[in-house]
Scaffold this motif. Sequence first.
Motif, PDB file in Angstrom:
ATOM      1  N   THR A  59      48.957  50.261  55.382  1.00 38.02           N
ATOM      2  CA  THR A  59      47.639  51.071  55.156  1.00 38.02           C
ATOM      3  C   THR A  59      46.517  50.030  55.888  1.00 38.02           C
ATOM      4  N   HIS A  60      45.494  50.764  56.144  1.00 35.51           N
ATOM      5  CA  HIS A  60      44.350  49.935  56.513  1.00 35.51           C
ATOM      6  C   HIS A  60      43.416  49.627  55.191  1.00 35.51           C
ATOM      7  N   HIS A  61      43.741  48.514  54.208  1.00 37.03           N
ATOM      8  CA  HIS A  61      42.836  48.411  53.130  1.00 37.03           C
ATOM      9  C   HIS A  61      42.873  49.152  52.226  1.00 37.03           C
ATOM     10  N   ASP A  62      43.649  50.404  52.064  1.00 31.19           N
ATOM     11  CA  ASP A  62      43.585  51.649  51.153  1.00 31.19           C
ATOM     12  C   ASP A  62      43.850  51.095  49.826  1.00 31.19           C
ATOM     13  N   ALA A  63      43.013  50.889  48.884  1.00 33.96           N
ATOM     14  CA  ALA A  63      42.925  50.723  47.479  1.00 33.96           C
ATOM     15  C   ALA A  63      43.582  51.565  46.640  1.00 33.96           C
ATOM     16  N   PRO A 123      46.609  44.274  39.815  1.00 36.26           N
ATOM     17  CA  PRO A 123      46.888  44.480  41.505  1.00 36.26           C
ATOM     18  C   PRO A 123      45.920  44.909  42.318  1.00 36.26           C
ATOM     19  N   VAL A 124      45.080  45.885  41.816  1.00 34.44           N
ATOM     20  CA  VAL A 124      43.994  46.781  42.302  1.00 34.44           C
ATOM     21  C   VAL A 124      42.848  45.549  42.536  1.00 34.44           C
ATOM     22  N   PHE A 125      42.330  45.222  41.251  1.00 39.30           N
ATOM     23  CA  PHE A 125      41.411  44.290  41.306  1.00 39.30           C
ATOM     24  C   PHE A 125      41.374  42.823  42.163  1.00 39.30           C
ATOM     25  N   VAL A 163      40.825  53.449  39.240  1.00 34.57           N
ATOM     26  CA  VAL A 163      40.235  52.261  39.691  1.00 34.57           C
ATOM     27  C   VAL A 163      40.345  51.989  41.080  1.00 34.57           C
ATOM     28  N   GLY A 164      41.406  52.271  41.776  1.00 34.36           N
ATOM     29  CA  GLY A 164      41.322  52.505  43.143  1.00 34.36           C
ATOM     30  C   GLY A 164      40.379  53.237  43.871  1.00 34.36           C
ATOM     31  N   TRP A 165      40.205  54.314  43.290  1.00 31.46           N
ATOM     32  CA  TRP A 165      39.162  55.120  44.190  1.00 31.46           C
ATOM     33  C   TRP A 165      37.772  54.513  43.857  1.00 31.46           C
ATOM     34  N   VAL A 166      37.664  54.211  42.783  1.00 28.87           N
ATOM     35  CA  VAL A 166      36.233  53.254  42.480  1.00 28.87           C
ATOM     36  C   VAL A 166      36.212  52.309  43.400  1.00 28.87           C
ATOM     37  N   ALA A 167      37.058  51.358  43.709  1.00 31.19           N
ATOM     38  CA  ALA A 167      37.292  50.370  44.618  1.00 31.19           C
ATOM     39  C   ALA A 167      36.533  50.857  45.837  1.00 31.19           C
ATOM     40  N   ASN A 168      37.355  51.997  46.509  1.00 35.21           N
ATOM     41  CA  ASN A 168      37.198  52.474  47.844  1.00 35.21           C
ATOM     42  C   ASN A 168      35.854  53.027  47.800  1.00 35.21           C
ATOM     43  N   ARG A 197      33.826  45.330  42.938  1.00 31.25           N
ATOM     44  CA  ARG A 197      32.965  44.902  41.992  1.00 31.25           C
ATOM     45  C   ARG A 197      32.798  45.951  40.792  1.00 31.25           C
ATOM     46  N   TRP A 198      32.554  47.182  41.218  1.00 33.18           N
ATOM     47  CA  TRP A 198      32.328  48.202  40.100  1.00 33.18           C
ATOM     48  C   TRP A 198      33.784  48.630  39.741  1.00 33.18           C
ATOM     49  N   ALA A 199      34.858  48.457  40.274  1.00 32.97           N
ATOM     50  CA  ALA A 199      36.223  48.550  39.908  1.00 32.97           C
ATOM     51  C   ALA A 199      36.187  47.784  38.486  1.00 32.97           C
TER      52      ALA A 199
END
Length: 409
Positions: free
Chosen positions: A47-51, A245-247, A368-373, A378-380
């Motif tokens: 993917t292209h940096h897809d959290a 892993p997401v953070f 959390v991944g959606w929040v990061a995207n 930082r919000w995640a």
Amino acid sequence: MKNPTASAFRALGSFNYRVWVAGSLVSNIGTWMQRVAQDWLVLTQLTHHDASAVGIVVGLQFAPQLLLLPWTGVAADHYNQRKLLMITQASMGVLALALGVLTIAGSVRLWHVYVFAFLFGSVAAVDAPVRQTFVAELVGDEHLTNAVALNSTSFNAGRMVGPAVAGLVIAKVGTGWAFVANGISFAAVLISIFLFRVSELRPSIRAHRTPGRFKEGLRYVWNRPDLRAILIMLFLIGTFGLNFPVFISTMAVKVFRTDARGFGLLSSIMAIGTISGSLFAAVQQKPRFASLLGGSAVFGIGCTLAALAPGYWWFAAALVVTGAAALTFTNATNSMMQLSTEPVMRGRVMALRVAVALGGTPIGAPIVGWVANRFGPRWALGVGGSSGVAAAIVAIYFLLRTRGRTLES
């Protein structure tokens, strides 16, 4: 006066446990190589940096902890744990090798990773409660708390070495070889199991094959306010906090714009904290509920500091704090739940523990991944910090209620 060093490693007096730890250490290094390689593969190659995709992979890997819960704990309580471990460890090794071959051949696709994550998670769901309760067969209840802590030390020693090695392997020869290395590493655990002195094992009482054993485990936990409180805290932190892993991957790629080696180094640095936390737990004779309160509160603070970190090395330092707190908390829950549970119920209780701690990840990781995207990594991390604070509030409420009942009586 007791020697603190000897006290911290007292469970190693058992030959079987020494062999088990040695095999597990090799396997743990491989496991962490695969975790880093899997996140890197999804985030930068498929993917292209897809959290969100990373979050889905993490979610699929832990979803079986909930889906298979009615059977995993019952299996741990009923079947021969040593033989069951041989099956689960061999199966995970085969899956890792298969994913490695696909990746090296250049045939891997995102949906392949999703499928392998779910299959790996399904086997791990059976393996986890067996592996955790099997420790009692190796050392007995007397050294159980120490053995649980040393298991975490081994796991996090692998966490220190594995990601750094994975970063080098990915950079030099490619992602697929990290999966192959993990597949081969499972041989170390299988060899250790073959080397056991079976006569020195301390098998616990096996549960009888009767209908309703899973419901019996649920009733047992529900009627124990201390176990209920622990599971609520585990759900909060496991669902929204233990999503590293997401953070780490999103902070490394999106905020600090580092390469695979820099990404792997962050996971290794976090292991400094987790090893410190596990060694601290190893010295303790018996964990108390106050350890859960302290661990969850400091976890929330650590995640907040990581979210606010102005640079790579400040972020790394915050990960050390967070890692130490996470291990203090999770080790205390493991030891407290095993030691306070009847041996015949341990498999089901520990399956519930694992399911609550990891089974919430399919909910939390995609969020959390959606929040990061949507809002940034930082919000995640802020979500993770909030989970620690919420768990600390649950601990305070339980302690206050317990103290109130004691005063009334």
